[in-house]
Design an enzyme around this catalytic site. Structure first.
Site, PDB file in Angstrom:
ATOM      1  N   ASP A  18       0.843  -1.202   0.000  1.00 27.72           N
ATOM      2  CA  ASP A  18       0.000   0.000   0.000  1.00 27.72           C
ATOM      3  C   ASP A  18       0.874   1.247   0.000  1.00 27.72           C
ATOM      4  O   ASP A  18       1.974   1.237   0.567  1.00 27.72           O
ATOM      5  CB  ASP A  18      -0.908  -0.036   1.246  1.00 27.72           C
ATOM      6  N   TRP A  23       2.907   7.910  -2.515  1.00 25.59           N
ATOM      7  CA  TRP A  23       4.316   8.095  -2.903  1.00 25.59           C
ATOM      8  C   TRP A  23       4.391   9.009  -4.132  1.00 25.59           C
ATOM      9  O   TRP A  23       5.210   9.928  -4.196  1.00 25.59           O
ATOM     10  CB  TRP A  23       4.939   6.739  -3.215  1.00 25.59           C
ATOM     11  N   GLU A  65     -12.108  -5.179  -5.725  1.00 24.00           N
ATOM     12  CA  GLU A  65     -12.644  -3.813  -5.623  1.00 24.00           C
ATOM     13  C   GLU A  65     -11.861  -2.829  -6.506  1.00 24.00           C
ATOM     14  O   GLU A  65     -12.372  -1.766  -6.860  1.00 24.00           O
ATOM     15  CB  GLU A  65     -12.583  -3.314  -4.171  1.00 24.00           C
ATOM     16  N   ASN A  66     -10.603  -3.184  -6.858  1.00 23.20           N
ATOM     17  CA  ASN A  66      -9.759  -2.231  -7.597  1.00 23.20           C
ATOM     18  C   ASN A  66     -10.270  -1.913  -9.006  1.00 23.20           C
ATOM     19  O   ASN A  66      -9.850  -0.916  -9.602  1.00 23.20           O
ATOM     20  CB  ASN A  66      -8.303  -2.739  -7.674  1.00 23.20           C
ATOM     21  N   ARG A  69     -11.447   1.673  -9.665  1.00 23.35           N
ATOM     22  CA  ARG A  69     -10.527   2.809  -9.790  1.00 23.35           C
ATOM     23  C   ARG A  69     -10.659   3.429 -11.184  1.00 23.35           C
ATOM     24  O   ARG A  69     -11.230   2.809 -12.087  1.00 23.35           O
ATOM     25  CB  ARG A  69      -9.092   2.329  -9.552  1.00 23.35           C
ATOM     26  N   GLU A 205       0.732 -13.492  12.525  1.00 22.18           N
ATOM     27  CA  GLU A 205       1.167 -12.283  13.225  1.00 22.18           C
ATOM     28  C   GLU A 205       1.087 -11.130  12.222  1.00 22.18           C
ATOM     29  O   GLU A 205       1.276 -11.333  11.018  1.00 22.18           O
ATOM     30  CB  GLU A 205       2.620 -12.441  13.710  1.00 22.18           C
TER      31      GLU A 205
HETATM   32  C1  FPP Z   1      -1.976   0.079  -3.340  1.00 23.36           C
HETATM   33  O1  FPP Z   1      -1.488   1.386  -3.362  1.00 23.36           O
HETATM   34  C2  FPP Z   1      -1.443  -0.666  -4.455  1.00 23.36           C
HETATM   35  C3  FPP Z   1      -2.208  -1.279  -5.402  1.00 23.36           C
HETATM   36  C4  FPP Z   1      -3.682  -1.228  -5.384  1.00 23.36           C
HETATM   37  C5  FPP Z   1      -1.607  -1.980  -6.526  1.00 23.36           C
HETATM   38  C6  FPP Z   1      -0.336  -2.696  -6.227  1.00 23.36           C
HETATM   39  C7  FPP Z   1       0.384  -2.830  -7.494  1.00 23.36           C
HETATM   40  C8  FPP Z   1       1.711  -2.799  -7.649  1.00 23.36           C
HETATM   41  C9  FPP Z   1       2.688  -2.774  -6.544  1.00 23.36           C
HETATM   42  C10 FPP Z   1       2.291  -2.761  -9.002  1.00 23.36           C
HETATM   43  C11 FPP Z   1       1.845  -3.894  -9.887  1.00 23.36           C
HETATM   44  C12 FPP Z   1       2.357  -5.192  -9.398  1.00 23.36           C
HETATM   45  C13 FPP Z   1       2.917  -6.128 -10.166  1.00 23.36           C
HETATM   46  C14 FPP Z   1       3.315  -7.408  -9.583  1.00 23.36           C
HETATM   47  C15 FPP Z   1       3.189  -5.904 -11.585  1.00 23.36           C
HETATM   48  P1  FPP Z   1      -2.510   2.562  -3.560  1.00 23.36           P
HETATM   49  O2  FPP Z   1      -2.553   2.906  -5.003  1.00 23.36           O
HETATM   50  O3  FPP Z   1      -3.824   2.232  -2.957  1.00 23.36           O
HETATM   51  O4  FPP Z   1      -1.806   3.708  -2.734  1.00 23.36           O
HETATM   52  P2  FPP Z   1      -2.505   4.911  -1.953  1.00 23.36           P
HETATM   53  O5  FPP Z   1      -3.317   4.298  -0.833  1.00 23.36           O
HETATM   54  O6  FPP Z   1      -1.324   5.684  -1.441  1.00 23.36           O
HETATM   55  O7  FPP Z   1      -3.323   5.666  -2.944  1.00 23.36           O
END
Ligand code: FPP
Length: 247
Positions: A18, A23, A65-66, A69, A205
């Protein structure tokens, strides 16, 4: 201070990655740039896990849920995933890592789906290191899918409700091939499970790290593992039972 006989290195670590969006925002960059850097952290985490002797690592990459987005972010993530799988296959084979995908993966774009199957197939014979991506994953969806598969097995005479305990039922989960996680890490300071492996985390844990996922390093993984080593896992027993003193 792990209990006697309890390994201080977790066998299976699951991570809720997360903080990619935050970032990127902190740097005035588009969210996708955060995800792009997040892919680098995936590589870092996988290498660090092997260096620390963690045999199973499972990362939550895309939830059911994503899909809600912004369309641009969803297609960007699918593009990153496709690129990652194409680039990484040779590394998995070189390092003898077995790749698994869990979730409703058949509903992912056809190209991603094909690459997932090819990567799983090409690494199927490796037994020591296991890397799992949760994609189009939701724990409640997993329970529904397991219940459907179980009902079909009962109807076909392959399962008997009177003889079904947790060990039998858990074979219908997406994670049938994997041991339960010993340690769950969530980055970015959020204190939630977000529909991730709800049943499998029953005795895990949990460590919540303030680090945003794109900044995650081997030191962050080491810190979480060190914290895990200081926990006493009791599985419902008393401290005296898991840590018997002198008679
Ligand atoms: C959460 O950060 C992250 C995700 C929903 C996606 C995770 C994906 C990756 C790390 C890259 C793709 C992975 C691979 C293996 C190719 P967020 O976007 O919710 O961050 P925020 O809460 O700061 O907005």
């Amino acid at each position: 201070m792990s209990a006697p006989g309890q390994p201080s290195i977790p066998q299976h670590v699951a991570i809720i990655m997360d903080g990619n969006g935050r970032w990127a925002r902190q740097r005035g960059l588009p969210r996708l740039e955060g995800h792009r850097r997040g892919v680098e952290s995936v590589r870092t985490a996988l290498n660090a896990a092997r260096e620390l002797g963690i045999r199973y690592i499972t990362l939550y990459a895309f939830s059911v849920e994503n899909w809600k987005r912004p369309q641009e972010e969803v297609s960007g993530l699918m593009g990153l995933l496709e690129l990652y799988l194409k680039r990484e296959l040779s590394t998995f084979v070189r390092d003898e890592v077995r790749f698994h995908a869990i979730g409703r993966t058949a509903d992912l774009p056809a190209g991603v789906c094909r690459l997932l199957r090819e990567t799983e197939e090409a690494t199927r014979h490796f037994t020591h290191w296991h890397f799992t991506l949760a994609l189009n994953y939701g724990a409640r969806t997993e329970v529904v899918d397991a219940a459907r598969a179980y009902a079909l097995a009962v109807r076909a005479g392959r399962a008997n409700p009177a003889e079904t305990g947790w060990d039998e039922f858990s074979r219908y989960l997406y994670t049938a091939d994997l041991p339960d996680p010993d340690l769950l890490i969530r980055t970015s300071g959020e204190l939630r499970i977000s529909n991730f492996l709800l049943l499998q985390l029953a005795y895990a844990e949990m460590v919540f790290s303030p680090t945003l996922w794109p900044d995650f390093t081997k030191a962050d993984l080491q810190a979480a593992v060190d914290e895990y080593g200081r926990r006493e896992r009791r599985y419902g027993l008393t401290s005296e039972q898991v840590r018997p003193g002198p008679p």
